[in-house]
Design a protein around this motif. Structure first.
Motif, short mmCIF file in Angstrom:
data_model
loop_
_atom_site.label_atom_id
_atom_site.label_comp_id
_atom_site.label_asym_id
_atom_site.label_seq_id
_atom_site.Cartn_x
_atom_site.Cartn_y
_atom_site.Cartn_z
N THR A 188 -12.41 -11.59 1.14
CA THR A 188 -13.06 -10.59 0.04
C THR A 188 -14.19 -11.14 -0.48
OG1 THR A 188 -11.84 -11.00 -1.81
CG2 THR A 188 -10.79 -9.48 -0.20
N GLU B 46 -6.35 -10.37 -5.65
CA GLU B 46 -6.30 -9.64 -4.45
C GLU B 46 -7.20 -8.67 -4.67
OE1 GLU B 46 -3.38 -10.43 -6.19
OE2 GLU B 46 -2.56 -11.86 -4.76
N SER C 270 -15.20 -7.86 7.55
CA SER C 270 -13.63 -7.23 7.75
C SER C 270 -12.89 -8.01 6.60
CB SER C 270 -13.28 -7.63 9.02
OG SER C 270 -14.26 -7.29 9.85
N PRO C 271 -13.09 -7.87 5.38
CA PRO C 271 -12.21 -8.50 4.36
C PRO C 271 -10.57 -7.86 4.27
CG PRO C 271 -13.93 -7.35 3.30
CD PRO C 271 -14.02 -6.92 4.62
N ARG C 272 -9.79 -9.03 3.95
CA ARG C 272 -8.32 -8.63 3.84
C ARG C 272 -8.06 -7.83 2.52
NH1 ARG C 272 -8.04 -13.93 5.18
NH2 ARG C 272 -7.94 -14.37 2.90
N TYR C 273 -7.67 -6.47 2.67
CA TYR C 273 -7.51 -5.81 1.29
C TYR C 273 -5.81 -5.57 1.14
CZ TYR C 273 -12.41 -4.70 1.55
OH TYR C 273 -13.92 -4.71 1.61
N VAL C 274 -5.56 -5.39 -0.03
CA VAL C 274 -3.93 -5.32 -0.21
C VAL C 274 -3.79 -3.75 -0.33
CG1 VAL C 274 -3.51 -7.24 -1.61
CG2 VAL C 274 -4.28 -5.37 -2.74
N GLU D 270 -5.96 0.25 0.10
CA GLU D 270 -7.34 1.05 0.39
C GLU D 270 -7.35 2.63 -0.12
OE1 GLU D 270 -9.55 0.67 3.64
OE2 GLU D 270 -8.75 -1.28 4.56
#
Lengths: 156, 406
Positions: free
Chosen positions: B3, B148, B241-245, B247
């Motif tokens: 992120t 996060e 393409s970030p990793r989100y916890v 959305e």
């Protein structure tokens, strides 16, 4: 690092304005903050905080970054604050002034005897133990030193 | 992929990092305690005065002898240490820093919870308390747990009288007052591209009302062009393409004017539901909505008309005040009956001028409506500039008309 006190129960989302109102911020007089702590929540609380452990609901201390909030609690004699979650600046401020805080999901009983162990992250209410999140080693060291100022003096 | 917060802090979420602070900001409110802690630490001097800013905005100018005395000490300290000092009238620290100081990718730490505002530039910008600031002054660095990130996915375009402020209230409602606690928010999607910097600053400003550590926008062409107007060269950031916890999605086209009530920022209702409710004061300003674009919008709605309730307007900075003066916006506001306060926080935190009396209601463009915040027994309704203007003209909560906003 252990401690104990009598439980005082608080609700969720107790904001920093209700801990110490903006109208009392312009001073360095810590006793004044202690005298007016929680004035807008319950004006009788300030005089009853000596030797207590505050057991709040979620999101304790949300809102402003005002450090006067945690100082007011410590000056008023609060031994520790326990809540299922804290607003992050309040949590960090508490550590920085050496006020023990424990993130722990535990039911509050008004006036109950509360014991806690900061390093192990547990809280006991009338003898029933509940495990929360232990502080990181650095945060623990800061609280042990009595806050970031004494910690700094020891470690620089 | 990482992120934006992870990229800037150069570590994955959950890890603890020590970082150098690119911009350290304090104000007259938190500066006093920070100065005291700094002296108690026995620190010799500010490690990086070129990165250190002290802005007098909270009680500016001073209201009492006590405040004046505390400010005098801080002024002296600022001059002695050679940091960047912005005296009364400069504006709100977050706005001052948004005027060509903060750059994409920086670590920005302020002794004020709304420092998250500056995440609008793709910086990692967050609030701390006074003692943390003292340690930053002394060492130039601080520690963080890398948060996060929750993505706030914006689609569509703001329409009619709806503003970025309504979008901010909408995401605060969706997440709740602690829905992003310990986490960062990233504002992404096609919807953000169409929102100018002023609106992005409003969006990021309210991130802390969900408990978030910061709110971030990727610096795109809009941000780079905005910074160029201040002579600052910056590079664009592109999400990878970030990793989100988590959305959350928000369709900007479907939004209607909103208002936060009941002493909770996340208790958000349609303005239409409250229409007709009497108000005693309107306040347009703050780090949420005191920018040029906000005051321009206000002037377009009140120009040639008269406000029916006392309406306090506080520009977010001297630069904003200067521009509204030069462009004639200020005279439109004054002729319409608005009262001008000096650039700064104004009555937002209830510490001086413009506080409410018992039982009074203020329709405000600020970011917090906690019990008694603007005065004991007063109530604050949080809304957009258009909603505040419509309310000022009618003396009651009013749905802003699209035609009036122009």
């Amino acid at each position: 690092m252990c401690g104990e006190g009598r439980a005082v129960c608080l609700g969720s989302d107790v904001d920093t304005d209700r801990i110490i109102a903006g109208r009392y911020l312009r001073t360095k007089d810590r006793a004044l903050w202690a005298a007016h702590v929680f004035e807008d929540l319950d004006p009788t609380l300030a005089s009853r905080l000596k030797g207590t452990v505050l057991m709040a609901g979620k999101n304790m201390g949300c809102g402003s970054s005002r450090e006067q909030a945690v100082i007011a609690l410590k000056e008023a004699g609060v031994v520790a604050v326990i809540a299922p979650s804290f607003a992050r600046i309040f949590f960090r401020n508490a550590i920085n002034i050496g006020l023990p805080v424990i993130e722990c999901q535990v039911a509050c009983k008004e006036g109950a005897r509360v014991r806690f162990n900061l390093a192990e992250g547990w809280v006991e209410v009338d003898g029933a133990r509940c495990h929360g999140t232990p502080l990181s080693p650095k945060m623990l060291a800061i609280v042990r030193a009595g806050g970031l100022v004494p910690y700094w003096r020891e470690h620089r | 992929m990482p992120t934006l917060a992870e990229q800037i802090l150069k570590a994955p979420a959950g890890s603890y990092v020590d970082v150098m602070v690119d911009r350290a900001i304090a104000h007259d409110g938190t500066g006093v305690l920070a100065h005291q802690a700094f002296c108690e630490m026995g620190a010799r001097g500010i490690r990086r005065p070129e990165c250190t800013y002290l802005v007098f905005d909270h009680i500016a100018p001073a209201n009492t002898g006590t405040t004046a005395g505390l400010q005098r000490e801080l002024r002296h300290f600022a001059r002695e240490q050679g940091l960047t000092f912005c005296d009364i009238g400069s504006g709100i620290c977050h706005q001052v820093m948004a005027e060509g100081i903060v750059r994409p990718g920086e670590v920005v730490v302020g002794a004020d919870s709304h420092t998250c505002t500056l995440g609008a530039f793709g910086a990692f910008a967050t609030g701390v308390g006074a003692t943390d600031m003292a340690a930053i002054w002394a060492s130039g660095s601080t520690w963080f747990r890398v948060p996060e990130t929750i993505a706030v996915h914006l689609t569509g375009k703001l329409r009619g009288a709806v503003e970025a402020k309504d979008a901010a209230l909408a995401y605060v409602r969706a997440l709740g007052m602690d829905g992003a606690n310990y986490r960062a928010l990233e504002f992404v999607g096609d919807g953000i591209a169409a929102i100018p910097m002023a609106g992005r600053l409003t969006l990021c400003n309210m991130a802390v009302e969900t408990g978030a550590k910061t709110g971030l926008c990727y610096a795109d062409r809009e941000a780079v062009e905005y910074l160029a107007t201040f002579g600052v060269e910056a590079e664009m950031q592109v999400p990878d393409s970030p990793r989100y916890v988590k959305e959350v999605s928000l369709d900007l086209s479907a939004l209607t004017p909103l208002v936060a009530t009941g002493h909770r920022v996340d208790h958000v209702q349609e303005v239409a539901e409250l229409a007709g409710r009497p108000i005693d004061q309107v306040f347009v300003g703050t780090c949420t909505n005191g920018r040029y674009e906000d005051l321009l919008r206000l002037s377009r709605m009140v120009r040639g008309r008269q406000v029916k309730v006392r309406t306090i307007v506080v520009p977010a900075s001297r630069r904003v005040l200067e521009r509204i003066t030069v462009e004639g916006i200020l005279s439109d506001l004054v002729r319409a009956g608005c009262v001008l306060g000096p650039p700064g926080c104004g009555p937002c935190l209830g510490a001086h001028m413009g506080v409410l009396g018992e039982g009074e209601t203020c329709l405000s463009t600020a970011n917090r409506n906690f019990t008694n915040r603007m005065g004991v027994g007063g109530e604050i309704l949080l809304a957009s500039v258009a909603t505040a203007a419509a309310g000022a003209l009618r003396g009651e909560v009013t749905v802003p008309e699209v035609a009036d906003v122009r």
